[in-house]
Motif scaffolding. Structure first.
Motif, PDB file in Angstrom:
ATOM      1  N   ALA A 183      20.665  60.134  50.824  1.00 43.65           N
ATOM      2  CA  ALA A 183      21.930  59.659  51.392  1.00 43.65           C
ATOM      3  C   ALA A 183      23.131  60.371  50.786  1.00 43.65           C
ATOM      4  O   ALA A 183      24.212  60.391  51.375  1.00 43.65           O
ATOM      5  CB  ALA A 183      22.058  58.145  51.202  1.00 43.65           C
ATOM      6  N   GLY A 184      22.949  60.939  49.604  1.00 43.28           N
ATOM      7  CA  GLY A 184      24.051  61.650  48.962  1.00 43.28           C
ATOM      8  C   GLY A 184      24.880  60.739  48.078  1.00 43.28           C
ATOM      9  O   GLY A 184      25.109  59.570  48.406  1.00 43.28           O
ATOM     10  N   GLU A 185      25.322  61.281  46.949  1.00 41.61           N
ATOM     11  CA  GLU A 185      26.159  60.511  46.038  1.00 41.61           C
ATOM     12  C   GLU A 185      27.507  60.197  46.698  1.00 41.61           C
ATOM     13  O   GLU A 185      28.065  61.007  47.412  1.00 41.61           O
ATOM     14  CB  GLU A 185      26.380  61.288  44.742  1.00 41.61           C
ATOM     15  CG  GLU A 185      25.125  61.446  43.896  1.00 41.61           C
ATOM     16  CD  GLU A 185      25.423  62.106  42.568  1.00 41.61           C
ATOM     17  OE1 GLU A 185      26.611  62.235  42.223  1.00 41.61           O
ATOM     18  OE2 GLU A 185      24.461  62.505  41.884  1.00 41.61           O
ATOM     19  N   GLY A 186      27.986  59.009  46.446  1.00 45.01           N
ATOM     20  CA  GLY A 186      29.279  58.616  46.981  1.00 45.01           C
ATOM     21  C   GLY A 186      29.220  58.045  48.378  1.00 45.01           C
ATOM     22  O   GLY A 186      30.242  57.594  48.904  1.00 45.01           O
ATOM     23  N   ALA A 187      28.037  58.037  48.994  1.00 44.91           N
ATOM     24  CA  ALA A 187      27.918  57.510  50.358  1.00 44.91           C
ATOM     25  C   ALA A 187      27.945  55.986  50.389  1.00 44.91           C
ATOM     26  O   ALA A 187      28.137  55.390  51.448  1.00 44.91           O
ATOM     27  CB  ALA A 187      26.633  58.017  51.007  1.00 44.91           C
ATOM     28  N   GLY A 188      27.716  55.357  49.249  1.00 42.50           N
ATOM     29  CA  GLY A 188      27.708  53.900  49.191  1.00 42.50           C
ATOM     30  C   GLY A 188      26.347  53.280  49.423  1.00 42.50           C
ATOM     31  O   GLY A 188      26.208  52.061  49.348  1.00 42.50           O
ATOM     32  N   ALA A 189      25.344  54.118  49.709  1.00 42.38           N
ATOM     33  CA  ALA A 189      24.028  53.579  50.022  1.00 42.38           C
ATOM     34  C   ALA A 189      23.417  52.856  48.835  1.00 42.38           C
ATOM     35  O   ALA A 189      22.833  51.775  48.989  1.00 42.38           O
ATOM     36  CB  ALA A 189      23.109  54.702  50.496  1.00 42.38           C
ATOM     37  N   GLU A 190      23.544  53.433  47.641  1.00 39.72           N
ATOM     38  CA  GLU A 190      22.924  52.805  46.470  1.00 39.72           C
ATOM     39  C   GLU A 190      23.467  51.407  46.243  1.00 39.72           C
ATOM     40  O   GLU A 190      22.700  50.439  46.094  1.00 39.72           O
ATOM     41  CB  GLU A 190      23.151  53.660  45.220  1.00 39.72           C
ATOM     42  CG  GLU A 190      22.577  53.021  43.967  1.00 39.72           C
ATOM     43  CD  GLU A 190      22.752  53.862  42.714  1.00 39.72           C
ATOM     44  OE1 GLU A 190      22.368  53.383  41.635  1.00 39.72           O
ATOM     45  OE2 GLU A 190      23.267  54.986  42.825  1.00 39.72           O
ATOM     46  N   ASP A 191      24.778  51.251  46.224  1.00 39.38           N
ATOM     47  CA  ASP A 191      25.372  49.936  45.988  1.00 39.38           C
ATOM     48  C   ASP A 191      24.967  48.946  47.072  1.00 39.38           C
ATOM     49  O   ASP A 191      24.617  47.784  46.780  1.00 39.38           O
ATOM     50  CB  ASP A 191      26.889  50.031  45.923  1.00 39.38           C
ATOM     51  CG  ASP A 191      27.371  50.694  44.643  1.00 39.38           C
ATOM     52  OD1 ASP A 191      26.576  50.795  43.683  1.00 39.38           O
ATOM     53  OD2 ASP A 191      28.541  51.126  44.599  1.00 39.38           O
ATOM     54  N   ALA A 192      24.997  49.393  48.318  1.00 35.69           N
ATOM     55  CA  ALA A 192      24.686  48.482  49.421  1.00 35.69           C
ATOM     56  C   ALA A 192      23.229  48.030  49.382  1.00 35.69           C
ATOM     57  O   ALA A 192      22.935  46.835  49.567  1.00 35.69           O
ATOM     58  CB  ALA A 192      24.984  49.172  50.753  1.00 35.69           C
ATOM     59  N   LEU A 193      22.317  48.962  49.129  1.00 38.50           N
ATOM     60  CA  LEU A 193      20.901  48.613  49.116  1.00 38.50           C
ATOM     61  C   LEU A 193      20.552  47.754  47.901  1.00 38.50           C
ATOM     62  O   LEU A 193      19.769  46.803  48.009  1.00 38.50           O
ATOM     63  CB  LEU A 193      20.050  49.875  49.147  1.00 38.50           C
ATOM     64  CG  LEU A 193      20.128  50.688  50.451  1.00 38.50           C
ATOM     65  CD1 LEU A 193      19.319  51.982  50.333  1.00 38.50           C
ATOM     66  CD2 LEU A 193      19.617  49.867  51.637  1.00 38.50           C
ATOM     67  N   ARG A 194      21.122  48.082  46.750  1.00 37.69           N
ATOM     68  CA  ARG A 194      20.891  47.254  45.565  1.00 37.69           C
ATOM     69  C   ARG A 194      21.391  45.820  45.780  1.00 37.69           C
ATOM     70  O   ARG A 194      20.706  44.851  45.445  1.00 37.69           O
ATOM     71  CB  ARG A 194      21.592  47.864  44.349  1.00 37.69           C
ATOM     72  CG  ARG A 194      20.888  49.052  43.717  1.00 37.69           C
ATOM     73  CD  ARG A 194      21.604  49.454  42.428  1.00 37.69           C
ATOM     74  NE  ARG A 194      21.014  50.599  41.803  1.00 37.69           N
ATOM     75  CZ  ARG A 194      19.962  50.562  40.981  1.00 37.69           C
ATOM     76  NH1 ARG A 194      19.385  49.391  40.726  1.00 37.69           N
ATOM     77  NH2 ARG A 194      19.497  51.663  40.430  1.00 37.69           N
ATOM     78  N   GLN A 195      22.593  45.706  46.330  1.00 41.59           N
ATOM     79  CA  GLN A 195      23.170  44.379  46.536  1.00 41.59           C
ATOM     80  C   GLN A 195      22.347  43.567  47.533  1.00 41.59           C
ATOM     81  O   GLN A 195      22.140  42.364  47.353  1.00 41.59           O
ATOM     82  CB  GLN A 195      24.620  44.513  47.002  1.00 41.59           C
ATOM     83  CG  GLN A 195      25.561  45.011  45.914  1.00 41.59           C
ATOM     84  CD  GLN A 195      26.931  45.347  46.445  1.00 41.59           C
ATOM     85  OE1 GLN A 195      27.284  45.026  47.586  1.00 41.59           O
ATOM     86  NE2 GLN A 195      27.735  46.006  45.628  1.00 41.59           N
ATOM     87  N   TYR A 196      21.869  44.230  48.580  1.00 44.32           N
ATOM     88  CA  TYR A 196      21.037  43.530  49.557  1.00 44.32           C
ATOM     89  C   TYR A 196      19.738  43.047  48.896  1.00 44.32           C
ATOM     90  O   TYR A 196      19.328  41.885  49.072  1.00 44.32           O
ATOM     91  CB  TYR A 196      20.718  44.428  50.739  1.00 44.32           C
ATOM     92  CG  TYR A 196      19.802  43.774  51.753  1.00 44.32           C
ATOM     93  CD1 TYR A 196      20.295  42.864  52.681  1.00 44.32           C
ATOM     94  CD2 TYR A 196      18.438  44.054  51.761  1.00 44.32           C
ATOM     95  CE1 TYR A 196      19.453  42.238  53.594  1.00 44.32           C
ATOM     96  CE2 TYR A 196      17.589  43.437  52.667  1.00 44.32           C
ATOM     97  CZ  TYR A 196      18.103  42.537  53.589  1.00 44.32           C
ATOM     98  OH  TYR A 196      17.265  41.921  54.490  1.00 44.32           O
ATOM     99  N   ALA A 197      19.091  43.938  48.132  1.00 42.67           N
ATOM    100  CA  ALA A 197      17.838  43.563  47.476  1.00 42.67           C
ATOM    101  C   ALA A 197      18.046  42.383  46.533  1.00 42.67           C
ATOM    102  O   ALA A 197      17.227  41.450  46.484  1.00 42.67           O
ATOM    103  CB  ALA A 197      17.272  44.765  46.716  1.00 42.67           C
ATOM    104  N   GLU A 198      19.131  42.396  45.787  1.00 41.31           N
ATOM    105  CA  GLU A 198      19.424  41.285  44.883  1.00 41.31           C
ATOM    106  C   GLU A 198      19.690  39.995  45.654  1.00 41.31           C
ATOM    107  O   GLU A 198      19.267  38.903  45.240  1.00 41.31           O
ATOM    108  CB  GLU A 198      20.631  41.630  44.020  1.00 41.31           C
ATOM    109  CG  GLU A 198      20.364  42.742  43.011  1.00 41.31           C
ATOM    110  CD  GLU A 198      21.623  43.232  42.337  1.00 41.31           C
ATOM    111  OE1 GLU A 198      22.723  42.733  42.698  1.00 41.31           O
ATOM    112  OE2 GLU A 198      21.525  44.118  41.468  1.00 41.31           O
ATOM    113  N   SER A 199      20.358  40.104  46.809  1.00 41.79           N
ATOM    114  CA  SER A 199      20.731  38.908  47.567  1.00 41.79           C
ATOM    115  C   SER A 199      19.532  38.214  48.203  1.00 41.79           C
ATOM    116  O   SER A 199      19.548  36.995  48.395  1.00 41.79           O
ATOM    117  CB  SER A 199      21.755  39.273  48.651  1.00 41.79           C
ATOM    118  OG  SER A 199      21.150  40.007  49.709  1.00 41.79           O
ATOM    119  N   VAL A 200      18.492  38.978  48.571  1.00 43.02           N
ATOM    120  CA  VAL A 200      17.333  38.376  49.241  1.00 43.02           C
ATOM    121  C   VAL A 200      16.256  37.949  48.262  1.00 43.02           C
ATOM    122  O   VAL A 200      15.289  37.277  48.650  1.00 43.02           O
ATOM    123  CB  VAL A 200      16.727  39.338  50.285  1.00 43.02           C
ATOM    124  CG1 VAL A 200      17.760  39.669  51.363  1.00 43.02           C
ATOM    125  CG2 VAL A 200      16.177  40.604  49.649  1.00 43.02           C
TER     126      VAL A 200
END
Length: 259
Positions: free
Chosen positions: A139-156
């Motif tokens: 996804a490339g650094e700075g795309a926001g994918a890491e934060d979004a996917l981590r937050q989703y995984a933590e939320s579920v």
């Protein structure tokens, strides 16, 4: 064992015939790829694995986050002793012990994860049956994918009793507890042909540290691949090419003995 921070670590000694060898796959035997299905098995690796497997009397196992079926496809026609899904699946010489079925809640979590990943080109949700891996390497650094996917995984996570988050290189995984690469080593070391041998675990990622610690507990050692530190490994190799060369020397020794 105390974690090692200093660089570099010494290279491992030649592989002895009394060893039980445990090998991670992605990042250790194979160069990492943007997607798990894009990895390539280099020429000569399967022959080297076969030769070392024979030299060790069958005491060579693949210990991976991939399912067993993927390992068999990658390394066909070999069907080695192996642990898949970070120890949730363990296969000795004769049989396989498979993880339990996925909980029904996991289907909705998977659908939500795929919908989220579609917003971040290059990100990937890998369905492993009982586990889900959230990849953002492409996804490339700075795309926001890491934060979004981590937050989703933590939320579920509260929706999946018994599950936990397993971080890795550009990935986080939702997986059941109760097993890891160290427990796979323990199980295999209790059975022939591994029993009574000195374990050596080779791996590159944080998930391999469980295997490193287990190998040390059985009187063996570990080899970290790459520059990840700190680590409990005693030895180091710079990448999969050096791992293959190390295995190739052991395979050559087997060929010399056979002459």
């Amino acid at each position: 064992m105390t974690a090692v921070d200093a660089l570099p670590l010494p290279p491992p000694p030649p592989l002895g015939g009394d060893v039980a060898l445990f090998l991670d796959v992605d990042g250790t035997l194979l160069e990492l790829a943007d997607r798990p299905d894009l990895v390539r098995v280099p020429p000569g690796l399967i022959d080297s694995l076969q030769a070392v497997h024979e030299r060790l009397g069958g005491a060579l196992a693949l210990i991976s986050g991939r399912p067993l079926a993927q390992l068999d496809t990658l390394f066909a026609p070999l069907r080695l002793p192996a642990a898949g899904l970070h120890g949730l699946q363990v296969r000795g010489r004769e049989q396989a012990s498979l993880a339990d079925d996925a909980p029904p809640e996991l289907a909705a979590v998977l659908a939500g994860a795929r919908a989220l990943a579609a917003r971040f080109p290059g990100s990937l949700i890998e369905d492993k049956g009982t586990a889900l891996a959230f990849h953002w390497r492409a996804a490339g650094e700075g795309a926001g994918a890491e934060d979004a996917l981590r937050q989703y995984a933590e939320s579920v996570l509260p929706r999946l009793p018994g599950y936990f988050l397993q971080p890795g290189k550009d990935v986080v995984e939702l997986r059941p507890g109760g097993a890891h690469k160290g427990t796979a080593v323990d199980l295999l070391m209790a059975t022939p042909p591994f029993q009574g041998r000195t374990p050596v675990f080779v791996g590159d990622d944080l998930t391999d540290e469980h295997g490193f610690i287990a190998a040390a507990a059985h009187g063996g050692s570990a080899i970290v691949v790459g520059e990840r530190r700190p680590t409990s490994a005693r030895y180091g190799l710079r990448g999969p090419a050096e791992v293959m060369a190390w295995l190739g020397r052991a395979a050559l020794a087997e060929a010399e003995v056979a002459r």
